[in-house]
Design an enzyme around this catalytic site. Sequence first.
Site, PDB file in Angstrom:
ATOM      1  N   GLU A 146       0.819  -1.201   0.000  1.00 47.68           N
ATOM      2  CA  GLU A 146       0.000   0.000   0.000  1.00 47.68           C
ATOM      3  C   GLU A 146       0.860   1.260   0.000  1.00 47.68           C
ATOM      4  O   GLU A 146       0.611   2.188  -0.752  1.00 47.68           O
ATOM      5  CB  GLU A 146      -0.905  -0.021   1.245  1.00 47.68           C
ATOM      6  CG  GLU A 146      -1.830   1.165   1.381  1.00 47.68           C
ATOM      7  CD  GLU A 146      -3.079   1.026   0.510  1.00 47.68           C
ATOM      8  OE1 GLU A 146      -3.474  -0.127   0.260  1.00 47.68           O
ATOM      9  OE2 GLU A 146      -3.627   2.055   0.091  1.00 47.68           O
ATOM     10  N   ASP A 147       1.863   1.289   0.834  1.00 44.14           N
ATOM     11  CA  ASP A 147       2.551   2.545   1.112  1.00 44.14           C
ATOM     12  C   ASP A 147       3.971   2.660   0.570  1.00 44.14           C
ATOM     13  O   ASP A 147       4.624   3.677   0.775  1.00 44.14           O
ATOM     14  CB  ASP A 147       2.613   2.776   2.641  1.00 44.14           C
ATOM     15  CG  ASP A 147       1.218   2.915   3.226  1.00 44.14           C
ATOM     16  OD1 ASP A 147       0.314   3.312   2.480  1.00 44.14           O
ATOM     17  OD2 ASP A 147       1.045   2.613   4.413  1.00 44.14           O
TER      18      ASP A 147
END
Length: 749
Positions: free
Chosen positions: A91-92
């Site tokens: 996700e990051d």
Amino acid sequence: MPLAKSLRPPVPPPGVVRFEEILSCLSEHGRAVDPGFLRSVYDFSSEMHKDQTRRSGEPYMTHPLNVAWLLADLKFDQTCVAVGLLHDVLEDTLTDREVLEKEFGAEVTELVDGVTKIGRHEYVRRDEAQAETFRKMILASAKDIRVIVVKLADRLHNMETLEHMPAESRRRISRETLEIYAPIAHRLGMARVKGDLEDLAFFHLYPHQFAELYSKIAEKMKVGQAATDRIRERLAKSLETAGIDAEISFRVKRYYSIYEKLRRQGIDISQLYDFLAFRIVTGSLKDTYAALGIVHQNWRPIPGRFKDYIAMPKPNLYQSLHTTTVGDQGQPFEVQIRTRDMDLVAEEGIAAHWRYKEGKAEPLASDPNIVWLRQLLEWQKEVQDPRTFLTTLKVDLYPDEVYAFTPKGEVFSFPRGATPLDFAYRVHTDLGHHCAGSRVNGKLVPLRTPLQNGDMVEVLTNSSRTPSRDWLNLVVTSRAKSKIRQWLNTQQKQRAMEIGRRLFDKELRKYGLSLRKVTDSSDFAVYLQSEGLSKLEDLYSRIGFGKTESRHVLERVVGQEKLSETPEKPGRLRQAVNTAVNKILPFGGATGPITVKGHGDLLAYLAKCCNPLPGEEIVGYITRGRGVSVHRVDCPNVQNLLYNPEREIEVRWDQQKNDVYQVSLLIEVEDQQGMLARLTDAITRTGSNINSMEADTHETGRASISIVCQLRDRKHLDKLLKEVRAIAGVLRVNRRTSGGVGTHLEALS
Ligand code: MN
């Protein structure tokens, strides 16, 4: 206000968890550990997150470390811990799936991907049904239960560090935690996680209520401390005397559950007594009931408060005896009694199951933990082979449902196989009725496309678009089906009324009767009543549907004799009569001809014998009970039928841009090579689709080819005929008309 210390999960204190602590936590719980593997996972994650910081200013890596630690502390295994360390890299960070898979294998990657996907949906609308759908969506989206478990640990650490977020996010996240994640933890039997999530959310969402409750309870505790100690001592002594081996613990109930109780019962904190609970954990089942007896011997039980969750476990398989008794000073307190196994399940829920799973290659189907899990997941019907379930831990909690979102983030559940059209009808009936197309995840898709879990669906509308009979094949929900049917029926009824009104009026004219005179007569009212009709429109609709004949109505109302006095005028000048009718029709509404569209309209259908095309002159014939059949004026069948002139009705084309009509052609050709290819080429060139084609060769060296193709109108047909006739070797082209009366035998009877 500082976060109350007792609200914190016991460990870790806010701060940095060291990787080594996770390793020792795993071994402490008897988990198999491969330190090399976990170390490489940890190094990878640290590297990926190395330039990031959290809102608190701490290095980002503190978050995955804490999540991993929580998982180890909850007694989950090494894989879960690895996923905890990696849960934010997709996700990051710039990491992609392939890299992750190459480094750590498919299992870990799948799980990390699952956690990432769950995080993508944001719960937006606050109502109970929506929350339930959202919870189910999250449970269903995770094919592996471990995805949920990691997500819960992730959420728990985010809640523990929530004070660093801006106020608005704090409220949103807390609400989501309270309405979505805490109930999921509860469903999985994870009482500790559920309690922590709720208390933290409570604290952030309603800080004043929290503070008030917190201090009031602290006060009550101080006052009641001596009494509590006395109860505890007496309890321990009585159990010992009876020879019952048991551990006694004592706690204040969870803040949020107390708060909920106060709200539910509409009482004030001062009226709250049973915020204290003693817990007796015994070594055996029979000791639980023995201990209960001892409690009741010492203190008076409050009637109606005893619950045997051992005999009747809660849906999440919680087992315990509960009773509330009154202390010497008159203060009530609750006592929970259960075995060690039950206590483990009550506190850890699904995590308790993990301990049993490991080191048991062939669990028995009768293993209470399998039964437990099976029931827990409300899964009884779907489980074919519990062993498969246990080895893979793959779940499909709601195999018959899919969840799809509106662009605004509202989520709806559908039966599997549902389409964007079902979706449109689910959101709003009008959205369904005028649905012209749909975009799923931003891409245009056909209306028949089945929805997938997590799809974002946008419905495109066009006000002139309306349901057709084909739509019934595009939907699976009963809601959409019934709405479409309703619409079609209303339409059909309206058309039937229109047709019935004309027919009735025509019959009136024939005998020189006026509508008003007939309908105002008392005989007419009697007739309607005897037929069970309430108004004139109902009669029209019956006539239109062919269930009643106008002549019979007049015979009953006016009388047969009177009708024969005014002999019916022969069917001369039909056109003129029709025009006159249209002019004189005494009531409002459409008085023009019946409009005819292509297909699917039961009340006006195109006769198969002559297959009329827009642009051709047509005439309508009223059949009995089957609506209006529409023929070409020169169709031999209709010429025969219309010896019965009162059955004729004026019709008109009402063509939509994209309507097409089937026409069948009979083409006679010289039997040459490549003839079929030339024919199909010519036909396709005019923009027509060929539905079917059949060729018959004859001994004469000729062949007849029959073709059914789709055309827009007469002009289109003319163009096609011209092209086909121009092909060398084509001898004759005829439009096929089934000359037989077969089509109309029924209509005539
Ligand atoms: Mn996270």
